[in-house]
Motif scaffolding. Structure first.
Motif, PDB file in Angstrom:
ATOM      1  N   SER A 206       0.925  -1.352   0.098  1.00 59.90           N
ATOM      2  CA  SER A 206       0.075   0.001   0.077  1.00 59.90           C
ATOM      3  C   SER A 206       0.813   1.047   0.062  1.00 59.90           C
ATOM      4  O   SER A 206       0.489   2.224  -0.546  1.00 59.90           O
ATOM      5  CB  SER A 206      -0.936  -0.097   1.418  1.00 59.90           C
ATOM      6  OG  SER A 206      -0.295  -0.210   2.496  1.00 59.90           O
ATOM      7  N   GLU A 207       2.152   1.207   0.722  1.00 61.65           N
ATOM      8  CA  GLU A 207       2.884   2.442   0.790  1.00 61.65           C
ATOM      9  C   GLU A 207       3.298   2.834  -0.749  1.00 61.65           C
ATOM     10  O   GLU A 207       3.407   3.971  -0.868  1.00 61.65           O
ATOM     11  CB  GLU A 207       4.155   2.233   1.563  1.00 61.65           C
ATOM     12  CG  GLU A 207       5.015   3.262   1.820  1.00 61.65           C
ATOM     13  CD  GLU A 207       6.051   3.133   2.886  1.00 61.65           C
ATOM     14  OE1 GLU A 207       6.829   4.034   3.184  1.00 61.65           O
ATOM     15  OE2 GLU A 207       6.178   1.995   3.386  1.00 61.65           O
ATOM     16  N   ILE A 208       3.789   1.707  -1.402  1.00 62.75           N
ATOM     17  CA  ILE A 208       4.418   2.130  -2.933  1.00 62.75           C
ATOM     18  C   ILE A 208       2.898   2.452  -3.643  1.00 62.75           C
ATOM     19  O   ILE A 208       3.084   3.435  -4.402  1.00 62.75           O
ATOM     20  CB  ILE A 208       4.893   0.742  -3.441  1.00 62.75           C
ATOM     21  CG1 ILE A 208       6.319   0.530  -2.733  1.00 62.75           C
ATOM     22  CG2 ILE A 208       5.123   0.904  -4.788  1.00 62.75           C
ATOM     23  CD1 ILE A 208       6.767  -0.814  -3.018  1.00 62.75           C
ATOM     24  N   GLN A 209       1.940   1.855  -3.503  1.00 59.32           N
ATOM     25  CA  GLN A 209       0.886   2.324  -4.610  1.00 59.32           C
ATOM     26  C   GLN A 209       0.296   3.664  -4.014  1.00 59.32           C
ATOM     27  O   GLN A 209      -0.052   4.497  -5.051  1.00 59.32           O
ATOM     28  CB  GLN A 209      -0.479   1.470  -3.962  1.00 59.32           C
ATOM     29  CG  GLN A 209      -1.870   1.453  -4.886  1.00 59.32           C
ATOM     30  CD  GLN A 209      -1.588   1.151  -6.160  1.00 59.32           C
ATOM     31  OE1 GLN A 209      -0.813   0.113  -6.628  1.00 59.32           O
ATOM     32  NE2 GLN A 209      -2.058   1.933  -6.968  1.00 59.32           N
ATOM     33  N   LEU A 210       0.435   4.092  -2.906  1.00 58.99           N
ATOM     34  CA  LEU A 210       0.050   5.637  -2.425  1.00 58.99           C
ATOM     35  C   LEU A 210       1.194   6.548  -3.014  1.00 58.99           C
ATOM     36  O   LEU A 210       0.712   7.450  -3.454  1.00 58.99           O
ATOM     37  CB  LEU A 210       0.033   5.680  -0.752  1.00 58.99           C
ATOM     38  CG  LEU A 210      -0.240   6.986  -0.436  1.00 58.99           C
ATOM     39  CD1 LEU A 210      -1.821   7.412  -0.934  1.00 58.99           C
ATOM     40  CD2 LEU A 210      -0.176   7.138   1.139  1.00 58.99           C
ATOM     41  N   ALA A 211       2.137   6.206  -2.963  1.00 58.47           N
ATOM     42  CA  ALA A 211       3.402   6.881  -3.618  1.00 58.47           C
ATOM     43  C   ALA A 211       3.123   7.167  -4.839  1.00 58.47           C
ATOM     44  O   ALA A 211       3.377   8.055  -5.730  1.00 58.47           O
ATOM     45  CB  ALA A 211       4.803   6.631  -3.402  1.00 58.47           C
ATOM     46  N   LEU A 212       2.860   5.812  -5.913  1.00 53.78           N
ATOM     47  CA  LEU A 212       2.561   5.998  -7.129  1.00 53.78           C
ATOM     48  C   LEU A 212       1.390   7.241  -7.502  1.00 53.78           C
ATOM     49  O   LEU A 212       1.291   7.937  -8.469  1.00 53.78           O
ATOM     50  CB  LEU A 212       2.332   4.800  -7.844  1.00 53.78           C
ATOM     51  CG  LEU A 212       3.455   3.721  -7.962  1.00 53.78           C
ATOM     52  CD1 LEU A 212       3.028   2.197  -8.265  1.00 53.78           C
ATOM     53  CD2 LEU A 212       4.645   3.998  -8.792  1.00 53.78           C
ATOM     54  N   GLU A 213       0.379   6.927  -6.525  1.00 57.71           N
ATOM     55  CA  GLU A 213      -0.666   7.741  -6.765  1.00 57.71           C
ATOM     56  C   GLU A 213      -0.356   9.374  -6.766  1.00 57.71           C
ATOM     57  O   GLU A 213      -0.708  10.101  -7.395  1.00 57.71           O
ATOM     58  CB  GLU A 213      -2.047   7.498  -6.065  1.00 57.71           C
ATOM     59  CG  GLU A 213      -2.543   6.153  -6.518  1.00 57.71           C
ATOM     60  CD  GLU A 213      -3.496   5.603  -5.340  1.00 57.71           C
ATOM     61  OE1 GLU A 213      -3.702   6.383  -4.401  1.00 57.71           O
ATOM     62  OE2 GLU A 213      -4.294   4.540  -5.507  1.00 57.71           O
ATOM     63  N   ASN A 214       0.445   9.678  -5.590  1.00 56.41           N
ATOM     64  CA  ASN A 214       0.889  10.917  -5.146  1.00 56.41           C
ATOM     65  C   ASN A 214       1.553  11.666  -6.332  1.00 56.41           C
ATOM     66  O   ASN A 214       1.526  12.818  -6.578  1.00 56.41           O
ATOM     67  CB  ASN A 214       1.755  11.007  -3.915  1.00 56.41           C
ATOM     68  CG  ASN A 214       0.581  10.697  -2.812  1.00 56.41           C
ATOM     69  OD1 ASN A 214      -0.683  11.091  -2.837  1.00 56.41           O
ATOM     70  ND2 ASN A 214       1.089  10.069  -1.659  1.00 56.41           N
ATOM     71  N   ILE A 215       2.493  10.880  -6.819  1.00 58.14           N
ATOM     72  CA  ILE A 215       3.458  11.481  -8.040  1.00 58.14           C
ATOM     73  C   ILE A 215       2.787  11.307  -9.501  1.00 58.14           C
ATOM     74  O   ILE A 215       3.345  11.767 -10.290  1.00 58.14           O
ATOM     75  CB  ILE A 215       4.895  10.903  -8.078  1.00 58.14           C
ATOM     76  CG1 ILE A 215       4.828   9.014  -8.470  1.00 58.14           C
ATOM     77  CG2 ILE A 215       5.644  11.015  -6.719  1.00 58.14           C
ATOM     78  CD1 ILE A 215       5.993   8.578  -8.695  1.00 58.14           C
ATOM     79  N   ASP A 216       1.508  10.916  -9.551  1.00 53.72           N
ATOM     80  CA  ASP A 216       0.633  10.727 -10.723  1.00 53.72           C
ATOM     81  C   ASP A 216       1.808  10.135 -11.716  1.00 53.72           C
ATOM     82  O   ASP A 216       2.469  10.780 -12.798  1.00 53.72           O
ATOM     83  CB  ASP A 216       0.457  12.033 -11.370  1.00 53.72           C
ATOM     84  CG  ASP A 216      -0.749  11.978 -12.625  1.00 53.72           C
ATOM     85  OD1 ASP A 216      -0.643  10.831 -12.947  1.00 53.72           O
ATOM     86  OD2 ASP A 216      -0.985  13.008 -12.930  1.00 53.72           O
TER      87      ASP A 216
END
Length: 457
Positions: A206-216
């Motif tokens: 989830s931490e990587i998934q959230l980072a991918l979403e934040n940086i678009d």
């Protein structure tokens, strides 16, 4: 041998005067009336005239008045022969322009003495006139020399400054350009690595998934390569500007060499681009360009910020570059020309800079402020460069003085009057060419530069 003209209606007196003067060694011509005297004076250009006052049709006073009103004869020493001795008569003669009087009946010794005195005065005047002409010529030469020294120093300083800036920019831009290629490859490897992770690890924590979403991530993976390409294009553009700046200054080249005239014009336009555009070129992308129309085949530099299009219908393609002054280049075929390129660039710079000044001063009075640059080959041995603008034009009086040192129509503090004088000296004296100005009120102004393709050093 001094020339003397005797104007006397009495034949006996006329012959007597002629004999006495010839015995003294003078070249003597005679006329029997005032009209004949004026005609002979115009043809002979005598140093001294002896003229009777009382003559039919045209008296001596009228002859004197007309003679002194003729510029080519005004310095002729004029002696009136008269029996009148009143003060009023003498005043009338002096007001007409008479230089001396001889009373009748004529006493030979007095006459000859007054003739000798008059010829001395005439010779002194001629010497003074020649001295004044020499001084005037010397002053003009000094002004030209001063103008050349001032302008040469200005352009030398400009060339050194341009070369210095080009050198200073060249090193960091070379560093940027060299590292951009490595950065592009490294980022491509990193992006590829991330794509491999996405392909083989479908369910990241989830931490990587959230980072991918934040940086678009989707936008970033597409935009980052594009940004690198834009940076690379910008670096290439700066490097091209550096090359053109060095080419304009030409400090590291021989004084005389074979060059492409069109390259010199384009490099000069590059230095003036900030004055031709409404907006600063600093924020333009590499695809932005000044729209330049042409009706003739021209050399095209696809990387230059001053590009050329060919639109014969008078329309321009859409561009986010807003030109303040439209530049239309009509380049014909020109061979490589042997010239003094650095100095010829000064000529282009001065004439184009003046054209921009005048178009700006008119505050948009012209429908579309424009400058035309045309080139062509003349008779195989000469090239012609025409630089024209659609300003309000100049009067004949201004055109006659336009190339004089320190002559300017600009307000105090806006111009030195050196630019066109130096341009004339470079074209005519240095290149043995021709520089002409053609203009009339309401019809714009055109400068014609003609130089031989080879210099006789």
């Amino acid at each position: 041998m001094s020339k003397i003209l005797v104007v006397e209606d009495d034949s006996a007196t006329r012959l007597l005067l002629k004999r006495d003067l010839q015995l003294e060694g003078y070249e003597v011509a005679v006329a029997k009336n005032g009209e004949e005297g004026l005609e002979k004076a115009l043809n002979l250009r005598p140093a001294l005239i002896l003229c009777d006052w009382m003559m039919p049709l045209m008296d001596g006073v009228e002859v004197c008045r007309r003679l002194k009103a003729t510029p080519d004869l005004a310095s002729t020493f004029f002696i009136l022969l008269t029996a009148r001795d009143s003060v009023a008569d003498r005043v009338q003669g002096l007001d007409a322009g008479a230089d001396d009087f001889v009373s009748k009946p004529i006493e030979s010794n007095e006459l000859l003495a007054r003739v000798r005195a008059g010829l001395r005065v005439y010779q002194y005047q001629q010497q003074l006139s020649e001295t004044n002409q020499q001084l005037s010529q010397t002053l003009q030469e000094l002004q030209q020399t001063q103008a050349q020294l001032v302008q040469s120093e200005k352009m030398s300083s400009l060339g050194q400054m341009v070369a210095g800036i080009a050198h200073a920019i060249n090193n960091p831009i070379a560093f940027i350009s060299g590292n951009l290629a490595h950065t592009r490859n490294s980022i491509a490897d990193l992006l590829n690595l991330i794509h491999l992770y996405q392909r083989h690890y479908h369910n990241p924590v989830s931490e990587i998934q959230l980072a991918l979403e934040n940086i678009d991530w989707e936008f970033l993976s597409e935009d980052l390569p594009k940004s690198l390409e834009l940076m690379s294009s910008g670096a290439n553009r700066i490097r091209d500007l550096v090359v053109k700046l060095k080419s304009f200054s030409r400090l590291d080249e021989a004084e005389i060499k074979q060059v492409d005239i069109h390259e010199g014009i384009d490099n000069t336009l590059l230095l003036l681009e900030h004055r031709l555009s409404k907006n600063s070129s600093d924020n333009l992308s590499t695809n932005d360009s000044l729209i330049l129309d042409s009706g003739l085949p021209i050399l095209d530099d696809s990387e230059s910020s001053l590009q050329t299009s060919n639109f014969n219908d008078g329309t321009n393609p859409k561009s986010n570059y807003d030109a303040k002054i439209k530049v239309i280049k009509e380049y014909g075929y020109l061979p490589i020309v042997e010239c003094y390129p650095a100095q010829l660039n000064q000529v282009f710079f001065n004439i184009l800079n003046n054209a921009i000044d005048y178009l700006e001063e008119e505050n948009g009075e012209a429908p579309t402020p424009s400058i035309w640059i045309r080139t062509r080959l003349l008779d195989g041995n000469w090239v012609e460069i025409a630089i024209a603008n659609n300003g309000s034009g100049m009067t004949p009086n201004i055109i006659q003085q336009i190339f004089n040192p320190f002559f300017t129509t600009k307000p105090v503090g806006k111009g030195t009057g050196l630019g066109l004088a130096i341009a004339y000296s470079i074209v005519v004296d240095k290149h043995k060419g021709l520089l002409e100005c053609r203009s009339s009120k309401g019809e714009g102004t055109e400068f014609l530069i003609k130089i031989p393709t080879h210099q006789q050093v």
